[in-house]
Design an enzyme around this catalytic site. Structure first.
Site, PDB file in Angstrom:
ATOM      1  CG  HIS A 242     108.762  41.968  17.163  1.00 24.37           C
ATOM      2  ND1 HIS A 242     109.035  41.374  18.272  1.00 24.37           N
ATOM      3  CD2 HIS A 242     107.971  42.515  17.493  1.00 24.37           C
ATOM      4  CE1 HIS A 242     108.573  41.127  18.621  1.00 24.37           C
ATOM      5  NE2 HIS A 242     106.865  41.475  18.413  1.00 24.37           N
TER       6      HIS A 242
ATOM      7  CD  GLU B 209     112.570  40.349  16.107  1.00 26.21           C
ATOM      8  OE1 GLU B 209     112.302  41.797  16.862  1.00 26.21           O
ATOM      9  OE2 GLU B 209     111.613  40.362  16.411  1.00 26.21           O
TER      10      GLU B 209
ATOM     11  CB  CYS C 185     108.603  42.112  22.064  1.00 27.05           C
ATOM     12  SG  CYS C 185     106.629  42.542  22.009  1.00 27.05           S
TER      13      CYS C 185
HETATM   14  N1  GLN Z   1     103.593  38.790  24.608  1.00 26.00           N
HETATM   15  C1  GLN Z   1     103.721  39.890  24.909  1.00 26.00           C
HETATM   16  C2  GLN Z   1     102.933  41.619  24.921  1.00 26.00           C
HETATM   17  O1  GLN Z   1     101.256  40.771  24.148  1.00 26.00           O
HETATM   18  C3  GLN Z   1     104.586  40.296  24.321  1.00 26.00           C
HETATM   19  C4  GLN Z   1     104.435  40.412  22.577  1.00 26.00           C
HETATM   20  C5  GLN Z   1     105.743  40.043  22.443  1.00 26.00           C
HETATM   21  O2  GLN Z   1     107.112  39.927  22.770  1.00 26.00           O
HETATM   22  N2  GLN Z   1     106.197  40.367  20.763  1.00 26.00           N
HETATM   23  O3  GLN Z   1     102.429  42.020  24.737  1.00 26.00           O
END
Ligand code: GLN
EC number: 6.3.4.2
Length: 560
Positions: free
Chosen positions: A524, A526, A388
């Protein structure tokens, strides 16, 4: 009650004395044993705080926000649940006081209560009961964990609701399991049972008599202490279970099974017709065996900004360990504050690691340290896994340092930067086809791309090799996206876009094909890793770290 849901036997799990006794993991471990006896199990968490969900809560205070398939932002205990049982959970499995009041107040405004006075009992408690039924319908048994500690003002409506359920359904359909602490007082050289007695007294004062006590203590309770606790709390002696501090959470199912906790449940809830006589814990034994007897060890740097709060990256830490379990490799985590990477330089901060993982995050503090980490990994050939924000950092590095896009950034950090390679898309289509609009001013809780979404993986890429599939689903939780206007410029410097959303509009994964292992994803992964199965990206990352440690020697796929 006549709904079929009312027939699902329920195990309520409460906690006393102090918080952080590991209620979630204990409940999940019991669920795992019941599942190993062939039962269809689900789990649920009732949280007493007033936030509607944990989505807007700081990871410093509340640990990670866990995301389910349906995009619900839930308590991290749901992560424990999904790692221990095979049932996939949804937003229904995580409710808070805020959510309950929100729906009751909406009903009141709509006039559903026909002018009646709306009260905690029965309206709030009925709503809690309705939601428990909704989430547990259709299962052989369900575990329902109540957050907080008995004695908190906030948890009273939940405790009252479960008291009512027990009264309505009887002990064969609803049982109470209470977790307490039996501290060892070094000065006296004794285990103290008094806090447990008090905690049960507190529960009984609100009408709840526990059926099972799980006593957390540093050492197994001597017979005498168990007998004493049983006597003072009215809990049968065989149902006073001890849970000592184990070095490995995946040993807990076997530990509880040895004390026949599952049999106590099967007996009381009359599940013998559905449950097998034996619990098949072989998969858990294999997990424990692999963690206890590793053949290799790697050190992975995790570069984040909430690293003092271990729970903030719970699923990432677990998924890394799972990646190791699959190949009998111990994964040592080196937690690094990304601002320390900025201060000390990547070379110094990231020395002696076999792999670098940059996890998700929000806001500009520490972002530059993440970009530096991605750059360092790329230049030094160190395995890099960006998740992310970690992918967005890798894109910013590529833009600034290879594509000559000076000052490139995410608009999250610098709204007016000259090259917004990561930006907010103000309108996009959700998986159900609805158009969702977002702007800088949107409600924080409602503007994320959330939940399981399919993506198309490009054949011939590292991502495709690891997943072994053209289409994969991963859970999302972010607001910003790769800006497609910069695609060609980044492709020209060698970046490969290895996965995109099904409609081809959003970048899902990137990689550097000339690097030993450099992969980053917008989702994500994970959240989908389990100790028994692992996750292909984490398994691949740990393998690459091992290969780097072995001086670049390639390990065969089968190498344990
Ligand atoms: N801050 C970034 C976004 O909103 C990444 C978010 C995250 O890593 N979950 O896109």
């Amino acid at each position: 009650m006549t709904t079929p849901a009312a027939t699902t036997p329920l195990i309520f799990v409460t906690g006393g004395v102090v918080s952080s006794l590991g209620k979630g993991i204990t409940a999940a471990s019991l669920a795992a044993i019941l599942e190993a006896r062939g039962l269809k199990v689900t789990m649920m968490k009732l949280d007493p705080y007033i936030n509607v969900d944990p989505g807007t809560m700081s990871p410093f205070q509340h640990g990670e926000v866990y995301v389910t398939d349906d995009g619900a932002e839930t308590d991290l205990d749901l992560g424990h649940y999904e790692r221990f049982v095979n049932t996939r959970l949804s937003g229904k499995n995580s409710i808070t006081t805020g959510k309950i009041y929100d729906s009751v107040i909406r009903k009141e405004r709509r006039g559903d209560y026909l002018g009646g006075t709306v009260q905690v009992i029965p309206h709030i408690t009925d709503e809690i009961k309705r939601r428990i039924d909704e989430a547990t319908a259709g299962y052989d048994v369900a575990l329902v964990e109540i957050g907080g500690t008995v004695g908190d003002i906030e948890s009273l409506p939940f405790l009252e609701a479960i008291r009512q359920i027990r009264t309505e359904r009887g002990p064969q359909s609803a049982m109470f399991m209470h977790l307490t602490l039996v501290p060892f007082i070094a000065a006296a050289g004794e285990l103290k049972t008094k806090p447990t007695q008090h905690s049960v007294k507190e529960l009984r004062s609100i009408g709840i008599q526990p059926d099972v006590l799980i006593c957390r203590s540093e050492q197994p309770l001597p017979e005498g202490e168990r007998r004493k606790i049983a006597l003072f709390t009215n809990v049968p002696e065989r149902a006073v279970i001890t849970a000592i501090d184990l070095d490995n959470i995946y040993k807990i199912p076997a530990w509880l099974h040895e004390q026949q906790l599952d049999q106590i449940v099967v007996d009381q809830l009359r599940l013998e017709g559905k449950a097998s006589n034996e619990a098949d814990l072989s998969e858990w034994e294999a997990v424990v065996d692999a963690t206890q007897n590793p053949v290799d060890e790697v050190t992975i740097a995790v570069v984040g900004k909430y690293i003092d709060h271990q729970d903030a990256y719970k699923s990432v830490a677990e998924a890394l360990k799972h990646g190791g379990i699959r190949q009998r490799t111990r994964v040592k985590l080196k937690w690094l504050e990304s601002q320390d990477v900025e201060r000390d330089g990547a070379e110094a901060a990231l020395a002696d690691v076999d792999g670098i993982l940059v996890p998700g995050g929000f806001g500009d503090r520490g972002f530059e340290g993440k970009v530096l980490s991605a750059k360092h990994a790329r230049e030094q050939g160190i395995p890099y896994f960006g998740i992310c924000y970690g992918m967005q950092a890798a894109v910013v590095d590529a833009a600034r340092n290879l594509a000559g896009l000076e000052g490139a950034n995410s608009t999250e950090n610098d709204r007016n930067n000259p090259h917004p390679v990561i930006g907010l898309i103000t309108e996009w289509r959700t998986s159900t086809g609805e158009v969702e609009r977002r702007s800088e001013a949107s409600d924080l809780g409602g503007t994320m791309r959330l939940g399981l979404q399919q993506q198309r993986v490009k054949p011939g890429t590292l991502a495709h090799k690891l997943y072994g599939s053209d289409v994969v689903g991963e859970r999302h939780r972010h607001r910003y996206e790769f800006n497609n206007h910069y695609r060609t410029q980044l492709e020209d410097v060698g970046l490969v876009f290895s996965a995109k959303s099904m409609d081809d509009t959003l970048v899902e994964m990137i990689e550097w094909p000339t690097h030993p292992w450099f992969l980053a994803c917008q989702a994500h992964p994970e959240f989908l890793s389990t100790p028994r199965g692992g996750h292909p990206l984490f398994i691949g990352f740990i393998r690459a770290a091992r290969e780097r440690k072995a001086g670049g020697k390639l390990l065969s796929e089968a190498a344990a």
